[in-house]
Design a protein around this motif. Structure first.
Motif, PDB file in Angstrom:
ATOM      1  N   ARG A 253     -48.301  20.489 -82.914  1.00  0.00           N
ATOM      2  CA  ARG A 253     -47.206  21.316 -82.370  1.00  0.00           C
ATOM      3  C   ARG A 253     -47.746  22.501 -81.573  1.00  0.00           C
ATOM      4  NH1 ARG A 253     -44.851  20.101 -87.501  1.00  0.00           N
ATOM      5  NH2 ARG A 253     -45.676  22.045 -88.361  1.00  0.00           N
ATOM      6  N   GLU A 254     -48.817  23.112 -82.105  1.00  0.00           N
ATOM      7  CA  GLU A 254     -49.411  24.246 -81.412  1.00  0.00           C
ATOM      8  C   GLU A 254     -49.982  23.810 -80.066  1.00  0.00           C
ATOM      9  OE1 GLU A 254     -52.865  27.637 -82.165  1.00  0.00           O
ATOM     10  OE2 GLU A 254     -52.271  26.224 -83.753  1.00  0.00           O
TER      11      GLU A 254
ATOM     12  N   ALA B 245     -49.053  21.177 -78.300  1.00  0.00           N
ATOM     13  CA  ALA B 245     -47.943  20.829 -77.407  1.00  0.00           C
ATOM     14  C   ALA B 245     -47.310  22.082 -76.812  1.00  0.00           C
ATOM     15  CB  ALA B 245     -46.902  20.010 -78.186  1.00  0.00           C
ATOM     16  N   ALA B 246     -47.182  23.124 -77.667  1.00  0.00           N
ATOM     17  CA  ALA B 246     -46.601  24.371 -77.167  1.00  0.00           C
ATOM     18  C   ALA B 246     -47.481  24.983 -76.083  1.00  0.00           C
ATOM     19  CB  ALA B 246     -46.412  25.354 -78.328  1.00  0.00           C
ATOM     20  N   GLU B 247     -48.810  24.924 -76.299  1.00  0.00           N
ATOM     21  CA  GLU B 247     -49.715  25.457 -75.285  1.00  0.00           C
ATOM     22  C   GLU B 247     -49.616  24.680 -73.984  1.00  0.00           C
ATOM     23  OE1 GLU B 247     -53.548  25.382 -76.992  1.00  0.00           O
ATOM     24  OE2 GLU B 247     -53.219  27.071 -78.355  1.00  0.00           O
ATOM     25  N   ARG B 248     -49.503  23.336 -74.103  1.00  0.00           N
ATOM     26  CA  ARG B 248     -49.394  22.522 -72.900  1.00  0.00           C
ATOM     27  C   ARG B 248     -48.091  22.819 -72.162  1.00  0.00           C
ATOM     28  NH1 ARG B 248     -51.421  16.660 -75.299  1.00  0.00           N
ATOM     29  NH2 ARG B 248     -53.670  17.155 -75.309  1.00  0.00           N
ATOM     30  N   GLU B 249     -46.987  22.955 -72.914  1.00  0.00           N
ATOM     31  CA  GLU B 249     -45.705  23.260 -72.273  1.00  0.00           C
ATOM     32  C   GLU B 249     -45.763  24.602 -71.560  1.00  0.00           C
ATOM     33  OE1 GLU B 249     -42.752  23.040 -75.257  1.00  0.00           O
ATOM     34  OE2 GLU B 249     -42.862  20.855 -75.492  1.00  0.00           O
ATOM     35  N   ALA B 250     -46.388  25.599 -72.249  1.00  0.00           N
ATOM     36  CA  ALA B 250     -46.486  26.918 -71.621  1.00  0.00           C
ATOM     37  C   ALA B 250     -47.331  26.848 -70.347  1.00  0.00           C
ATOM     38  CB  ALA B 250     -47.095  27.916 -72.611  1.00  0.00           C
TER      39      ALA B 250
ATOM     40  N   GLU C 205     -45.392  25.136 -67.656  1.00  0.00           N
ATOM     41  CA  GLU C 205     -44.367  26.047 -67.141  1.00  0.00           C
ATOM     42  C   GLU C 205     -44.997  27.090 -66.222  1.00  0.00           C
ATOM     43  OE1 GLU C 205     -40.659  27.618 -66.470  1.00  0.00           O
ATOM     44  OE2 GLU C 205     -41.238  25.735 -67.460  1.00  0.00           O
TER      45      GLU C 205
END
Length: 595
Positions: free
Chosen positions: A432-433, A435-440, A443
């Motif tokens: 999850r961490e 994935a969050a970094e990749r999304e950020a 973006e």
């Protein structure tokens, strides 16, 4: 068998054998013995698990779980506990001959000094030195901390040596010098007669055995003891009732009691011996088999008609029945038995007196015989009840051991499941961490790309139509023949970017056909810690001429981006992507002049 006995056994095993697999093998060996009653197979199974001197004391912990009839056989097949029953061996060299033994080990190997060979017929063999003996002292010197060479120096060149040794029934071995030390059991034929000739006072003929007697559920052992005279001191078994608990455990007439619950019986008073035997329901007894037969046979040869209650027994030995409440005095005779020489009396009055005494003795003997018959009948009934109780206790103990094993297995399974669950949670949290970094990051790239497009649109608006030939961001009008378009071999640079796993190129492009940049593909952004950034050699504003040999001229921006994406996907980790570029002459944004 009491629950606390089983619990104590499991606790002791857990302290000495931390490995769960080895504990399971030990419990399995005991379960097989419960079903087969095969003591030799049990000992073989135990030896596979108890393969180190630090585990030898477990043999004593197993002893209470052995059936009474198998106690002595079990003791004969198992090795001694570590550090027990030291023996003193004195050797004197005869002429030029050697002592006749060899040793191995030493502190440098992490073990003591062990006898590895004894020559048959040598001084060492004749004096009782045996294969597998551990030498703890040489001529009074402790050698626990000595290396091999130091021990040899203490022995070599001496005509007389005194060794203090003990026998574990195991010797250290190495197949190769580089191998770790392992342990091997010594065959019984190579050992000294079990537990014999220790320095604690157990010398003399007779085999020494150790048994465990559980008196719970039984009223008595069903045997009587006798104290020897000064010439033959000690506590001896004088009688064993047929079918008694003592007979079931293998006690025999003439056995000497050497030790009870670690208390020596060598110099104990008679009444103290009775208290010790009656004071506990669990007896760890060390016996010397048939040691008192000469004493009892001599007594019977002198006067086989004597009764334990005969008034003339002052010259005999002190007796007591272990299951009686009577306390017999512990005075012993000055001599074993006096030789009786009878002569015919001339005095008829004295002869009549002797006849009267004989009648009194006959009456006492008959009373004693009747008492013994009644006692034996009572003991037989008690034995039947004790056997039934013992069978029930053995079954109960088997179930308890099985329950403990199952509980241990369930505990291990729960721990494994808990560890697996925690691992999955950590992995999911990490995913999850990530994935969050990749999304950020995506973006951020999207926002930067949008900002670039807006900036390009603003610049394009300033330029106007291509035919107006007005200056662009790069300082020259679109389509003009400026120095930017004049390329030489010296201005072209090759950059090789090494592809790493899960690390993208992370660059943005602009330009292409129809753009204000005159069809050139230019690097508009290089993101931090991407493959291009890590590799170096390429900067913002550089013109990309080729990617892996494919020219980018006459390509639109989308075609160039698609080509770069395809090359990146096809490149495996560790491979490389080759760029042919023209470095930008503008290295800082403050070098750009807006018109």
């Amino acid at each position: 068998m009491e629950n606390k006995l089983v619990e104590a056994f499991v606790k002791q095993v857990s302290e000495l054998i931390p490995d769960d697999a080895e504990k399971d093998k030990l419990f399995e060996a005991l379960r097989k013995y419960q079903g087969s009653s095969d003591v030799p197979f049990l000992v073989q199974d135990l030896k596979r698990v108890l393969n180190d001197p630090t585990k030898l004391e477990i043999y004593d912990y197993v002893r209470p779980l052995i059936r009474p009839a198998h106690q002595q056989q079990y003791d004969k097949l198992t090795p001694n506990a570590p550090g027990t029953k030291l023996r003193v061996i004195k050797l004197r060299r005869r002429g030029n001959e050697s002592f006749g033994f060899a040793v191995r080990g030493g502190k440098e190997h992490g073990v003591g000094i062990f006898v590895s060979n004894v020559q048959r017929g040598s001084q060492a063999d004749l004096r009782g030195l045996k294969l597998g003996d551990e030498i703890v002292r040489v001529n009074g010197f402790t050698i626990v901390e000595a290396i091999h060479e130091e021990v040899l120096n203490l022995i070599k060149g001496k005509d007389e040596i005194e060794l203090k040794v003990t026998n574990l029934g195991m010797v250290p071995i190495k197949q190769k010098p580089t191998d770790p030390v392992s342990w091997q059991y010594v065959e019984k034929e190579s050992l000294v007669k079990k537990n014999s000739v220790p320095s604690s006072g157990y010398e003399g003929p007779g085999e020494v055995v150790k048994i465990f007697i559980n008196l719970r559920g039984a009223s008595s052992l069903g045997c009587s003891i006798v104290s020897g005279p000064k010439q033959f001191p000690g506590i001896f078994i004088e009688r064993v009732g047929p079918g008694s608990l003592g007979a079931e455990y293998g006690l025999e007439v003439g056995d000497q009691i050497l030790e009870v619950n670690k208390r020596s019986f060598l110099n104990i008073r008679h009444n103290e011996a009775i208290v010790e035997l009656k004071g506990s329901k669990e007896l760890n007894i060390v016996l010397k088999k048939k040691a008192a037969l000469p004493l009892l046979n001599a007594k019977n040869m002198v006067n086989p008609q004597d009764s334990p209650t005969d008034e003339r027994n002052e010259d005999s030995v002190s007796r007591s029945t272990v299951d009686s409440e009577d306390t017999i005095g512990d005075e012993v005779a000055e001599e074993l038995y006096a030789t009786v020489n009878k002569t015919r009396e001339d005095d008829l009055e004295k002869e009549r007196k002797l006849q009267g005494e004989e009648q009194i003795r006959a009456k006492f003997r008959e009373q004693e015989r009747q008492r013994q018959i009644a006692e034996e009948e009572r003991q037989a009934e008690e034995i039947l009840q004790a056997e039934e109780s013992a069978r029930e206790e053995a079954e109960k103990a088997r179930r308890e051991v099985e329950q403990l094993r199952r509980a241990e297995e369930e505990r291990r399974l729960q721990e494994d499941e808990e560890r697996a669950r925690e691992q999955r949670e950590r992995e999911l949290a990490a995913e999850r961490e990530l994935a969050a970094e990749r999304e950020a990051k995506e973006e951020r790239k999207k926002q930067e790309k949008q900002a670039k497009k807006q900036q390009s649109a603003v610049l394009a608006g300033r330029v106007g139509s291509a035919s107006s030939m007005k200056p662009t961001l790069l300082g020259a009008a679109t389509g003009s023949k400026s120095s930017f378009g004049k390329l030489t071999k010296k201005t072209i640079k090759e950059v090789e970017v090494i592809k790493e796993e899960d690390v993208p190129l992370d660059i943005e492009l602009e330009g292409g056909i129809g753009s204000p940049l005159g069809g050139k593909i230019v690097v508009s952004e290089i993101y931090y810690n991407g493959a291009v950034d890590r590799n170096g050699g390429m900067g913002k504003g550089d013109t990309i001429l080729k990617v892996n040999g494919v020219a980018l001229d006459d390509m639109s921006l989308s075609q160039a981006q698609e080509l770069l994406w395809k090359v990146e996907q096809e490149c495996k980790p560790g491979g490389s992507i080759k760029f042919a570029i023209v470095e930008s002459e503008i290295k800082h944004e403050d070098e750009i002049t807006f018109f």
